[in-house]
Write a protein that holds these residues in place. Structure first.
Motif, PDB file in Angstrom:
ATOM      1  N   SER A  73       0.832  -1.212   0.000  1.00 52.65           N
ATOM      2  CA  SER A  73       0.000   0.000   0.000  1.00 52.65           C
ATOM      3  C   SER A  73       0.865   1.259   0.000  1.00 52.65           C
ATOM      4  CB  SER A  73      -0.905   0.001   1.231  1.00 52.65           C
ATOM      5  OG  SER A  73      -1.575   1.228   1.346  1.00 52.65           O
ATOM      6  N   HIS A  74       1.889   1.280   0.846  1.00 49.32           N
ATOM      7  CA  HIS A  74       2.747   2.467   0.931  1.00 49.32           C
ATOM      8  C   HIS A  74       3.504   2.691  -0.384  1.00 49.32           C
ATOM      9  CE1 HIS A  74       1.653   3.100   4.943  1.00 49.32           C
ATOM     10  NE2 HIS A  74       2.791   2.949   5.594  1.00 49.32           N
ATOM     11  N   TRP A 102       1.129   3.995  -2.974  1.00 48.23           N
ATOM     12  CA  TRP A 102       0.827   5.418  -2.730  1.00 48.23           C
ATOM     13  C   TRP A 102       2.012   6.312  -3.109  1.00 48.23           C
ATOM     14  CZ3 TRP A 102       3.506   8.413   0.855  1.00 48.23           C
ATOM     15  CH2 TRP A 102       3.049   9.729   0.959  1.00 48.23           C
ATOM     16  N   ARG A 146       5.723   7.655   5.769  1.00 50.05           N
ATOM     17  CA  ARG A 146       5.261   6.454   5.054  1.00 50.05           C
ATOM     18  C   ARG A 146       6.435   5.711   4.437  1.00 50.05           C
ATOM     19  NH1 ARG A 146      -0.679   6.870   2.240  1.00 50.05           N
ATOM     20  NH2 ARG A 146      -0.600   4.617   2.430  1.00 50.05           N
ATOM     21  N   ARG A 182      -3.365   3.325   6.043  1.00 55.42           N
ATOM     22  CA  ARG A 182      -3.669   4.764   6.142  1.00 55.42           C
ATOM     23  C   ARG A 182      -3.976   5.205   7.561  1.00 55.42           C
ATOM     24  NH1 ARG A 182      -6.144   3.142   1.347  1.00 55.42           N
ATOM     25  NH2 ARG A 182      -5.655   4.388  -0.484  1.00 55.42           N
ATOM     26  N   THR A 232      -9.850   7.444   6.682  1.00 60.11           N
ATOM     27  CA  THR A 232     -10.147   8.652   5.897  1.00 60.11           C
ATOM     28  C   THR A 232     -11.287   9.452   6.517  1.00 60.11           C
ATOM     29  OG1 THR A 232      -9.337   7.626   3.887  1.00 60.11           O
ATOM     30  CG2 THR A 232     -10.818   9.482   3.600  1.00 60.11           C
ATOM     31  N   ASP A 287      -3.975  11.233   1.381  1.00 65.75           N
ATOM     32  CA  ASP A 287      -4.373   9.966   0.774  1.00 65.75           C
ATOM     33  C   ASP A 287      -5.780   9.524   1.163  1.00 65.75           C
ATOM     34  OD1 ASP A 287      -4.103   7.733  -0.762  1.00 65.75           O
ATOM     35  OD2 ASP A 287      -3.022   6.572   0.743  1.00 65.75           O
ATOM     36  N   CYS A 335      -9.114   7.613   1.092  1.00 63.60           N
ATOM     37  CA  CYS A 335      -9.602   6.401   0.423  1.00 63.60           C
ATOM     38  C   CYS A 335     -11.121   6.445   0.470  1.00 63.60           C
ATOM     39  CB  CYS A 335      -9.093   5.154   1.120  1.00 63.60           C
ATOM     40  SG  CYS A 335      -9.712   3.668   0.327  1.00 63.60           S
TER      41      CYS A 335
END
Lengths: 246, 362
Positions: free
Chosen positions: B107-108, B111, B258, B303, B327, B354, B356
């Motif tokens: 994921s990181h 992103w 991150r 996140r 988020t 970020d 989502c």
């Protein structure tokens, strides 16, 4: 530091003071969620401080109630308050960023308050299970109390007569009562009794059928169709067996 | 000052992978206020819990988001396990940590690629996604899936990772580490990257606390909080866990946190592999959650913190399942960071926070 999770009751009136208190002590607002119940909407406000996650629950918020916003203390709550309004129809006053019911683009209003046939069936099943469990517990308690009483009173045990089912008054009794009466009258009485019994049986069957129809109407249509098909098959089997017997 | 103008940003915008709309109130080239609007793709997944039993719903939970898929199945399973008082075997807990940390790595890096693309560094974007493919290969070899794994179940996991596969994971991660350090250097030392990120979209420590922000975005403002430090599940076996922190609170700090968390996750995976206990991978779960029983749980998604809540009704269907995604919690922080920024920096601020939307709108 380990995670500790707590649940605590809360009332609508206590909410603003709780939010101010949480803000003052440096707690973090975690979330607000709503649950649709038969008594109204339950709201759960969650805060966290030092690894302790505390969930404060307001039970049964009705359509005529207004809940004060906590966005004056925790701005992050605006997302959840708009969500609770749009999805559950909870009336919340003074939201800092109020979308006035347009936070989510939804095809129908308050979709989370619609009770689906599955949910209804699950709730009824849960009620029945809870009632059966309570009855079982009551019976177990009564048996235990009786056993305790008998243990302390041996005389009661020796003198007690076992209770059996009460015999219904049968036709033998009727025949005895009608002995010596005019045979024509006896025949008329017996015919009247048979007609009455038939009528009662018919009324009972009709009541049973209407109760079943009502239950099927509340079920998922697909499941209801399956139940109907199974019942028809059973009736056909019984009719065939009866015919065979004749 | 010039006349105030409202500029719509999204829901369709080259920099946004998901449909978020912002009404930007602009004077000259400065944003003075930003009002977020979501709600374009609300799917009602939480309502589905009424028609899927608690074992089936795990497949719905992991479809909430294509990036945090594993994390959602893990969070859901842990919540139901709390609700029913299920003890999960230690090996299963450790395997969950390995897959969850691999999910964080992918994921990181995904992103970081998107961020590079947003500030026009396309080759860096491609290098990030090339590296991510190697993590997805590990998923494919160990679970059979690359994005949705369906490997968690209530009571444990459905697949084991054997010794040969564990050795392979270690070898691949060692290779990724070397390549990743080069990419990370580009993010943290390249002048053109710094020009777009340093001092942009600052969220102060006080604001991050007051706005209840979570995840790497809060840690970039020196908020010392990460759910993993609470030692839930297999994380309790870690010898030491310290969240990655930075005090600057700008876009650069968010990228840095991150970026460093990728290396931290690789270290966690290596530690888990080294101490993976033998034993069962699942417990048989029978019965249904009691009527009125409720449980809550927290999981650190890539996140940030995700909150889960479940309530039983005495049947195999849950009365309510709730996922509060990071988020939802960070939208207020994003609007605060946008106020006062240059219009040209809006995309960097939005991307480094970020959002989502598929998680948020479930």
């Amino acid at each position: 530091m380990a995670l500790e999770i707590e649940f605590a009751p809360l009332s609508v009136e206590e909410l603003p003071a709780l939010a101010a208190e949480k803000k003052a002590e440096g707690a973090r607002f975690v979330q607000l969620l709503a649950v649709n119940t038969e008594e109204g909407i339950d709201l759960v406000y969650t805060f966290m401080k030092g690894g302790v996650l505390t969930n404060h629950e307001i039970k049964g918020v009705g359509p005529d109630m207004t809940v004060p916003s906590i966005t004056d203390q925790f701005l992050a709550a605006f997302v959840f308050e708009n969500e609770a309004h749009d999805l559950f129809g909870v009336s919340i006053s003074d939201i800092a960023i109020d979308f006035g019911g347009n936070f989510y683009a939804l095809s129908q209003k308050e979709p989370m308050t619609i009770i689906s046939p599955e949910q209804k069936a699950a709730r009824e099943k849960a009620k029945k299970l809870a009632a059966a469990k309570a009855a079982k517990e009551r019976q177990a308690a009564a048996t235990a109390a009786q056993a305790e009483y008998l243990a302390g009173h041996p005389d009661a045990q020796a003198g007690s007569k076992p209770r059996g089912p009460i015999e219904p008054s049968g036709s033998d009794d009727l025949d005895a009562r009608l002995a010596g009466v005019d045979p024509e009258k006896v025949a008329r009485v017996k015919a009247a009794l048979a007609a009455k019994a038939k009528k009662a049986a018919k009324a009972e069957a009709a009541a049973k059928e209407s109760a079943l129809e009502e239950k099927l109407a509340g079920m998922d249509p697909e499941k209801a169709a399956k139940v109907r098909a199974a019942m028809e098959a059973k009736a056909a089997r019984e009719a065939a067996a009866q015919k065979e017997g004749e | 000052m010039g006349k105030a103008t409202v500029i719509p940003f999204g829901p369709q915008h080259p920099v946004l992978p998901e449909p978020l709309h912002l009404d930007l109130v602009v004077e000259d080239e400065t944003v003075i206020e930003a009002v977020p609007q979501i709600g374009f793709i609300h799917r009602g997944l939480e309502k589905l819990v009424e028609t899927r039993d608690y074992n089936q719903f795990i497949y719905v939970a992991e479809r909430i988001c294509g990036i945090c898929a594993f994390g959602h199945s893990l969070g859901y399973a842990e919540t139901v396990e709390r609700l029913m008082g299920v003890e999960v075997p230690e090996r299963a807990e450790c395997l969950r940590v390995i897959w969850h940390e691999l999910s964080r790595v992918h994921s990181h890096i995904l992103w970081m690629g998107l961020a590079a693309d947003a500030f026009g560094f396309e080759s860096l974007f491609m290098h990030c996604w090339r590296l991510r493919e190697r993590v997805l290969d590990i998923f494919e070899k160990t679970t059979g899936g690359r994005v949705i794994f369906s490997v968690v179940k209530v009571g444990g996991v459905v697949r084991d990772i054997d010794e040969a596969q564990l050795a392979e994971i270690k070898r691949v991660l060692e290779g990724i580490k070397d390549d990743y350090r080069q990419i990370m250097n580009a993010f943290l030392k390249d002048t053109s990257v710094k020009n777009r990120t340093v001092g942009v979209g600052v969220i102060s420590h006080e604001d991050a606390l007051a706005l209840s922000m979570v995840g790497p975005f809060a840690r970039a403002s020196n908020v010392n909080y990460d759910v993993r430090m609470l030692g839930n599940g297999g994380y309790g076996r870690l010898s030491d866990f310290q969240p990655v922190l930075d005090a600057q609170g700008d876009c650069y700090a968010r990228v840095k946190v991150r970026a460093l968390e990728v290396l931290q996750s690789i270290d966690i995976i290596e530690e888990m592999i080294a101490q993976l206990p033998a034993g069962d991978i699942a417990t048989d779960v029978k019965g249904s959650p009691a009527a009125g029983a409720q449980a809550a749980n927290l999981v650190e998604q890539p996140r940030g913190e995700c909150y889960y809540y479940a309530r039983g009704n005495g049947t195999k269907y849950l009365e309510r399942m709730r996922m509060r995604t990071p988020t939802s919690q960070n939208l207020a922080g994003m609007t605060t960071a946008l106020a006062g920024c240059d219009l040209a920096d809006v995309n960097m601020i939005v991307l480094t926070i970020d959002p989502c939307i598929s998680c948020t709108e479930r």
